[in-house]
Design an enzyme around this catalytic site. Structure first.
Site, PDB file in Angstrom:
ATOM      1  CG  ASP A   1      34.456  12.176  48.005  1.00  0.00           C
ATOM      2  OD1 ASP A   1      33.461  11.847  48.084  1.00  0.00           O
ATOM      3  OD2 ASP A   1      34.808  13.630  47.550  1.00  0.00           O
TER       4      ASP A   1
ATOM      5  CE  LYS B   1      37.549  14.220  45.101  1.00  0.00           C
ATOM      6  NZ  LYS B   1      36.209  14.601  45.243  1.00  0.00           N
TER       7      LYS B   1
ATOM      8  CE  LYS C   1      33.363  19.702  48.059  1.00  0.00           C
ATOM      9  NZ  LYS C   1      33.116  18.674  48.926  1.00  0.00           N
TER      10      LYS C   1
ATOM     11  CD  GLU D   1      34.280  13.888  51.491  1.00  0.00           C
ATOM     12  OE1 GLU D   1      33.659  14.284  50.694  1.00  0.00           O
ATOM     13  OE2 GLU D   1      35.371  14.245  52.088  1.00  0.00           O
TER      14      GLU D   1
ATOM     15  CG  ASP E   1      30.593  16.812  49.640  1.00  0.00           C
ATOM     16  OD1 ASP E   1      30.149  17.937  49.381  1.00  0.00           O
ATOM     17  OD2 ASP E   1      31.673  16.306  48.957  1.00  0.00           O
TER      18      ASP E   1
END
Length: 352
Positions: A183, A153, A261, A209, A234
């Protein structure tokens, strides 16, 4: 006749976990159960859970909607066709519970070599945002425990520090040895994003992402056209409900990857629509959890295994919580396995 109820089951993080949108300490979840009143000992269980500020069905009347569907569970197929299309996490939770019920209420939604403990799912190791030392500690822990794909992240601390963390990995491991995904959760400004992508590309990054915030299709399309680093959509997929709108998004943006997701895009059905569109456009994909409990994670893992996607999936989140539901899922050497010797341990509230 079908009967249904639900229980609020908030999940507590073992350690506050950082993203560019803020620090997470709790994940809200509701566990739904469905059974036939003639056979009440067999119950299908599903999970409806949201990420505040991200899920498109994060609304004040969320729990009221779960109650409404439970009260009208005999009409669930009608809900799937209409009402729940814009409640993606509810769609997924009830879809999950119904499939579990139809398969005997054993949390075995998709029979496969994975659930028979004859195959494993490669997964990425997730490194949360934090100060440089904490992120480096997490990276080392993932490598030491056998991960060869790591997702970091980024976007909350100083960008140069983030680059130095990535550089420290690359000084020890080539891209063939350790795959690095990053991400940004939409943290980059469109005017500066290309420069950051160029800097990241120097380190053989697999993909990034959502570099900029969702909803700016024109800017994202331009980035995807000129990027030196593959871009994976995403958050961009969230809140896109109609099939024609999904087709148009992919046509306009032409990303290098998409990430699914199920809790955020409408369960197995919504995810499959995105997969079909991606396949027609030769766009690879992978799936990740949205910080569900082991109930939801189990459903995603069993489903994604049946799709024969060889890429590492984002399914390593089962150990994040202090009060997760015990399950056969285990992470070992960078893979998710279904250990049949371990049993589900639903607490008394969920089993009653």
């Amino acid at each position: 006749m079908l009967v249904s109820d639900f229980h609020y089951y908030p999940l507590d993080f073992k350690r506050p976990s950082g993203t560019s949108r803020g620090i997470l300490t709790k994940k809200e979840a509701w566990i739904v159960r469905i059974w036939d009143e003639q056979n009440p000992e067999i119950k299908g269980i599903g999970e409806c859970s949201i990420i505040r500020g991200l899920s498109s069905d994060d609304r004040e009347n969320y729990e009221d909607k779960i109650h409404e569907v439970c009260q009208n569970i005999d009409k669930i197929e009608n809900y799937f066709i209409s009402d729940l299309t814009e409640w993606p996490s509810l769609y997924f939770g009830f879809e999950m519970a119904l499939r579990d019920l139809r398969n005997g209420g054993k949390r075995l939604l998709f029979d496969s070599d994975f659930t028979n403990n004859e195959a494993q799912i490669p997964i990425n190791g997730l490194v949360w945002m934090g100060d440089k030392a904490y992120m480096q500690q997490q990276v080392q822990e993932k490598i030491d425990t056998g991960f060869n794909c790591i997702k970091l992240k980024i976007g909350a601390i100083n960008f140069d520090e983030e680059l130095s963390i990535i550089q420290s990995i690359r000084e020890k491991f080539s891209a063939k040895e350790i795959e690095i995904r990053v991400d940004a959760n939409g943290a980059f400004h469109p005017d500066d994003a290309i420069n950051k992508l160029k800097a990241l590309a120097d380190f053989d990054i697999h993909s990034i992402e959502q570099p900029i915030k969702a909803g700016n299709w024109e800017a994202m399309a331009e980035l995807c056209k000129i990027t030196p680093l593959p871009i994976a959509l995403d958050e961009e997929l969230i809140g896109i409900y109609k099939l024609e709108d999904k087709i148009e998004l992919i046509r306009q943006i032409q990303p290098q990857y998409i990430i699914l997701k199920p809790s955020l895009v409408g369960g197995f059905k919504g995810s499959q629509e995105w997969i079909d569109i991606a396949n027609k456009n030769a766009i690879p994909w992978w799936a990740t959890s949205a910080l569900e409990s082991n109930i939801g994670l189990n459903a995603i893992a069993q489903w994604v295994y049946t799709l024969n996607n060889p890429m590492p999936q984002g399914l390593g989140t089962g150990q994040l919580f202090t009060n997760n539901i015990e399950s056969p899922l285990e992470v070992t050497e960078g893979h998710l396995i279904y250990n049949q010797s371990k049993k589900w341990d639903l607490n008394e509230q969920l089993e009653a």
